[in-house]
Design a protein around this motif. Structure first.
Motif, PDB file in Angstrom:
ATOM      1  N   PHE A   1      20.713 100.416  51.935  1.00 21.05           N
ATOM      2  CA  PHE A   1      19.978 100.144  53.322  1.00 21.05           C
ATOM      3  C   PHE A   1      19.985 101.368  54.328  1.00 21.05           C
ATOM      4  N   ASP A   2      19.073 101.497  55.034  1.00 20.67           N
ATOM      5  CA  ASP A   2      19.172 102.577  55.962  1.00 20.67           C
ATOM      6  C   ASP A   2      20.105 102.259  57.299  1.00 20.67           C
ATOM      7  N   VAL A   3      20.836 103.015  57.676  1.00 17.53           N
ATOM      8  CA  VAL A   3      21.751 102.487  58.679  1.00 17.53           C
ATOM      9  C   VAL A   3      21.683 103.340  60.114  1.00 17.53           C
TER      10      VAL A   3
ATOM     11  N   SER B   1      29.309 102.874  55.180  1.00 11.96           N
ATOM     12  CA  SER B   1      29.656 101.936  53.928  1.00 11.96           C
ATOM     13  C   SER B   1      28.509 100.776  54.090  1.00 11.96           C
ATOM     14  N   LEU B   2      27.972 100.420  55.256  1.00 10.44           N
ATOM     15  CA  LEU B   2      27.315  99.518  55.130  1.00 10.44           C
ATOM     16  C   LEU B   2      25.837  99.632  54.551  1.00 10.44           C
ATOM     17  N   ALA B   3      25.462 100.810  54.246  1.00 13.67           N
ATOM     18  CA  ALA B   3      24.217 101.267  53.594  1.00 13.67           C
ATOM     19  C   ALA B   3      24.177 100.484  52.102  1.00 13.67           C
ATOM     20  N   ILE B   4      25.591 100.276  51.520  1.00 15.63           N
ATOM     21  CA  ILE B   4      25.629  99.608  50.152  1.00 15.63           C
ATOM     22  C   ILE B   4      25.906  98.149  50.269  1.00 15.63           C
ATOM     23  N   SER B   5      26.639  97.483  51.223  1.00  9.38           N
ATOM     24  CA  SER B   5      26.812  96.075  51.012  1.00  9.38           C
ATOM     25  C   SER B   5      26.917  95.612  52.365  1.00  9.38           C
TER      26      SER B   5
ATOM     27  N   GLY C   1      25.760  79.219  67.637  1.00 10.33           N
ATOM     28  CA  GLY C   1      24.865  79.028  66.561  1.00 10.33           C
ATOM     29  C   GLY C   1      24.092  80.038  66.199  1.00 10.33           C
ATOM     30  N   ILE C   2      24.457  81.400  66.582  1.00 10.97           N
ATOM     31  CA  ILE C   2      23.826  82.537  66.208  1.00 10.97           C
ATOM     32  C   ILE C   2      24.526  83.283  64.850  1.00 10.97           C
ATOM     33  N   LYS C   3      23.829  83.238  64.050  1.00 11.63           N
ATOM     34  CA  LYS C   3      24.152  83.942  62.645  1.00 11.63           C
ATOM     35  C   LYS C   3      23.568  85.105  62.271  1.00 11.63           C
ATOM     36  N   GLU C   4      22.741  85.689  63.238  1.00 16.70           N
ATOM     37  CA  GLU C   4      21.903  87.000  62.658  1.00 16.70           C
ATOM     38  C   GLU C   4      22.807  88.246  62.502  1.00 16.70           C
ATOM     39  N   PHE C   5      23.905  88.075  63.412  1.00 18.85           N
ATOM     40  CA  PHE C   5      24.926  89.415  63.529  1.00 18.85           C
ATOM     41  C   PHE C   5      26.132  89.205  62.635  1.00 18.85           C
ATOM     42  N   ARG C   6      26.412  90.407  62.271  1.00 18.75           N
ATOM     43  CA  ARG C   6      27.665  90.453  61.369  1.00 18.75           C
ATOM     44  C   ARG C   6      28.575  91.354  61.868  1.00 18.75           C
ATOM     45  N   GLN C   7      29.679  91.331  61.204  1.00 12.59           N
ATOM     46  CA  GLN C   7      30.811  92.501  61.768  1.00 12.59           C
ATOM     47  C   GLN C   7      31.766  92.720  60.649  1.00 12.59           C
ATOM     48  N   THR C   8      32.162  93.965  60.816  1.00 14.95           N
ATOM     49  CA  THR C   8      33.336  94.510  59.912  1.00 14.95           C
ATOM     50  C   THR C   8      33.951  95.316  60.823  1.00 14.95           C
TER      51      THR C   8
ATOM     52  N   TYR D   1      39.271  98.240  65.992  1.00 17.16           N
ATOM     53  CA  TYR D   1      37.785  98.296  66.414  1.00 17.16           C
ATOM     54  C   TYR D   1      36.717  97.331  65.525  1.00 17.16           C
ATOM     55  N   ARG D   2      35.683  96.775  66.106  1.00 14.72           N
ATOM     56  CA  ARG D   2      34.663  95.878  65.493  1.00 14.72           C
ATOM     57  C   ARG D   2      33.402  96.468  65.593  1.00 14.72           C
ATOM     58  N   VAL D   3      32.674  96.491  64.391  1.00 17.29           N
ATOM     59  CA  VAL D   3      31.474  97.256  64.419  1.00 17.29           C
ATOM     60  C   VAL D   3      30.504  95.836  64.046  1.00 17.29           C
ATOM     61  N   ILE D   4      29.585  95.628  65.038  1.00 19.80           N
ATOM     62  CA  ILE D   4      28.719  94.693  65.105  1.00 19.80           C
ATOM     63  C   ILE D   4      27.436  95.131  64.635  1.00 19.80           C
ATOM     64  N   TYR D   5      26.677  94.482  63.765  1.00 25.31           N
ATOM     65  CA  TYR D   5      25.379  94.865  63.212  1.00 25.31           C
ATOM     66  C   TYR D   5      24.720  93.662  62.865  1.00 25.31           C
TER      67      TYR D   5
END
Length: 113
Positions: free
Chosen positions: A8-10, A49-53, A67-74, A79-83
């Motif tokens: 994926f392009d990050v 690392s999000l480019a792979i998985s 009810g919002i499921k379009e965002f994820r986090q790692t 620190y939290r990375v929200i994407y």
């Protein structure tokens, strides 16, 4: 024969880039530049690392409650990375200290509230 995993392009939003600068500046000022550089490098490793998985991330509980499921986090704690994954792109929206008031921060930055 299995091919290479899809990449994926990050992309970082301007807000996420500002978040990284703020985190680095804060640690450099109140701790030391070496630690600021270490945290910045670690956060960039997480981002890259999000480019792979990208699907490995969990959904932020503050958004799931709405009810919002379009965002994820790692994480690179604290620190939290929200994407968000959109097609073949991973768009990083926030990189923030998870000890902050997440509900209002997410509402302001992601939901325009």
């Amino acid at each position: 024969m299995a091919g290479a995993p899809a990449r994926f392009d990050v992309l970082l939003t301007e807000g996420a880039e500002r978040d990284l600068e703020s985190i680095h500046d804060y640690i450099a000022e109140f701790d030391c530049v070496a630690n600021a550089n270490y945290v910045l490098d670690a956060l960039m490793d997480v981002v890259e690392s999000l480019a792979i998985s990208p699907e490995r991330g969990s959904h932020p509980r503050e958004l799931l409650g709405l009810g919002i499921k379009e965002f994820r986090q790692t994480f690179f704690k604290p620190y939290r990375v929200i994407y968000r994954v959109t097609g073949s792109e991973v768009i990083i929206h926030l990189i923030i200290d998870g000890r902050r008031d997440m509900q209002s921060l997410l509402a302001r930055r992601l939901l325009g509230g």
